[in-house]
Design a protein around this motif. Sequence first.
Motif, PDB file in Angstrom:
ATOM      1  N   VAL A  50       1.166  18.616  74.776  1.00 61.72           N
ATOM      2  CA  VAL A  50       1.016  17.670  73.657  1.00 61.72           C
ATOM      3  C   VAL A  50      -0.243  18.046  72.869  1.00 61.72           C
ATOM      4  N   GLU A  51      -0.300  17.570  71.637  1.00 60.78           N
ATOM      5  CA  GLU A  51      -1.484  17.814  70.821  1.00 60.78           C
ATOM      6  C   GLU A  51      -2.433  16.633  70.961  1.00 60.78           C
ATOM      7  N   VAL A  52      -3.700  16.926  71.091  1.00 64.77           N
ATOM      8  CA  VAL A  52      -4.703  15.870  71.144  1.00 64.77           C
ATOM      9  C   VAL A  52      -5.736  16.162  70.060  1.00 64.77           C
ATOM     10  N   THR A  53      -5.964  15.203  69.185  1.00 63.18           N
ATOM     11  CA  THR A  53      -6.866  15.407  68.057  1.00 63.18           C
ATOM     12  C   THR A  53      -8.244  15.857  68.550  1.00 63.18           C
ATOM     13  N   GLY A  54      -8.744  16.925  67.935  1.00 62.94           N
ATOM     14  CA  GLY A  54     -10.068  17.432  68.315  1.00 62.94           C
ATOM     15  C   GLY A  54      -9.988  18.561  69.317  1.00 62.94           C
ATOM     16  N   LYS A  55      -8.816  18.797  69.905  1.00 69.81           N
ATOM     17  CA  LYS A  55      -8.663  19.885  70.886  1.00 69.81           C
ATOM     18  C   LYS A  55      -7.941  21.056  70.227  1.00 69.81           C
TER      19      LYS A  55
END
Length: 568
Positions: A50-55
Amino acid sequence: MVHLTINNIPLEVPKGTKIMQAAQKLGIDIPHLCYHEDQRIKAHCRLCSVEVTGKRRLLAACSTEVWEGMDVHTDTQIVRDTQVSILQLMLANHHKDCLSCPRNQNCDLQRLCSRFNILESPLPSVVKEEPRIETNPSIVRDPSKCIRCGRCIRACKDVQGIAALTYAGRSSDIVVTTAFNKPMEATDCILCGQCSLVCPTGAIVEKDDTQKVLNALQDPQKHVIVQIAPSVRVALGDAFGMEPGAIVTGQMVTALKLLGFDKVFDTNFGADLTIMEEGAEFLDRLQNGGTLPMMTSCSPGWVNYMEKHFPDCRDHLSSAKSPMSMFGAIAKTYYPEKAGIDVRQIVTVSVMPCTAKKFEAARPEMGRDGMQDVDIVLTTRELIKLIKYVGLSLGNLPESDFDSPLGTGSGAGAIFGATGGVMEAALRTVYEKVTGETLEKLDFNDVRGFDGIKECTVTLNGREIRIAVAHTLRNARIIMEQVRKGTSPYDFIEIMACPGGCIGGGGQPIGTTNAIRKKRMAALYKIDKNLPIRKSHENPEIQTLYREFLGEPLSDKAHELLHTTYHK
Ligand code: HC1
């Protein structure tokens, strides 16, 4: 509590929650293959990225804990592209003969490809032509279907403490195999089938004997009878859209009659018979200085384990055959005599939650005059297949009763299917036989529940009897190390190989989890509570069998038919 957003939806979850479970709270199913809710997390397959904001990198939802202010996105373009690429890579290394696969329509890989509309892999096939490995009566391996998720390895190692399966090779050549690629039965494997229960594809499945049953049912010369294990009736409904733990005894009997079986009998009857013999054997050992602790012997995975891993301790095993095999012996001796049928016409089928039962039935000592007592063993999954084959909707069927004279089981027989149930059933009978008093409180709560090892003490005529109950072979090993060293504090021990006992057997419906096992367990205790007869020795069909045929427990005839010996 931790606050986060998933796909812009705010939510609050306890600290330590993984992204996967947080998403489930919102009804978002993040695709996964190597993850299983009862297993250690390995994050091998990365399908749950999954995408995590800031990563800058995608994170694995199965292994990443949420943090305060986390902003997760499960369906961005890069996430979808990654998931599709992973599935396409798997497909390029997978035999796509789905129509003839035993897991057709019940395969996680197939389901995910369908979900992502992947009809073909654009990548060239790299699948190796390897034959299916069908060398034992219980389990079949098909390496060309393996996606290397490692769930089978973890089930074998973490649940059973055996580690018969392992990874070998490196990089794209990595495979799941046995030591030196030996057949499973030639390794430490005890054929419990827990690997087949967690395999997401058709790489490890039970040996399919459904056609043998269909052939027998079609043969007008054959009288085909079936017995059904205690735990099948609380698991079968899962495959027909019912709530886990639904009790479908009556519908199941109707389904078997509609399938064409001449008689539908109950393994619970065999369980009551086991208690008569095993209980008498325990008292005999106790009073005459026999080998103690005595250990139950009805779980075939456990018997295989004892023979392979602790052969020096086999005298501790009760000589009583399992309920299935006792039933088979009676079905091939007393029953034809009583029913006036030539024994050579009789085909005995058993429906079990267990793959190791196929091996047990095939043991040479489980029969006489060149005939096996149990001819064919089906798992719960194979029965599901047969019920679907004839197009029955289980939940809509009317209820029917088991046939007589091998169709009445007590509540004690019913609870055999849960860890602790065999011991509780034995105690109900042994107590009354020894004391001559009526046991008022039938529930032995100390041996119920999902704890790995349970203990209690029961006083019989002033003597304290120390009891232990264990499920899974990882826990059995702890008990066995004490027995081997001579430091075991117990007199009587119950062991079941599978988690939760047979309700969690390796032949149960795909999708079985510990949460579901607990519901099945509760259902068995409910069956017990609602039955008019809850003690094995009060089963009228058992009383008739002893009066008309066996004489008494441990008689010569009982020994000949109902007891066995074990191998080194
Ligand atoms: Fe079992 Fe048993 S309880 S071993 O789990 O003793 O398989 O259900 O049939 O034989 O009765 C299995 C279950 C089963 C036997 C009984």
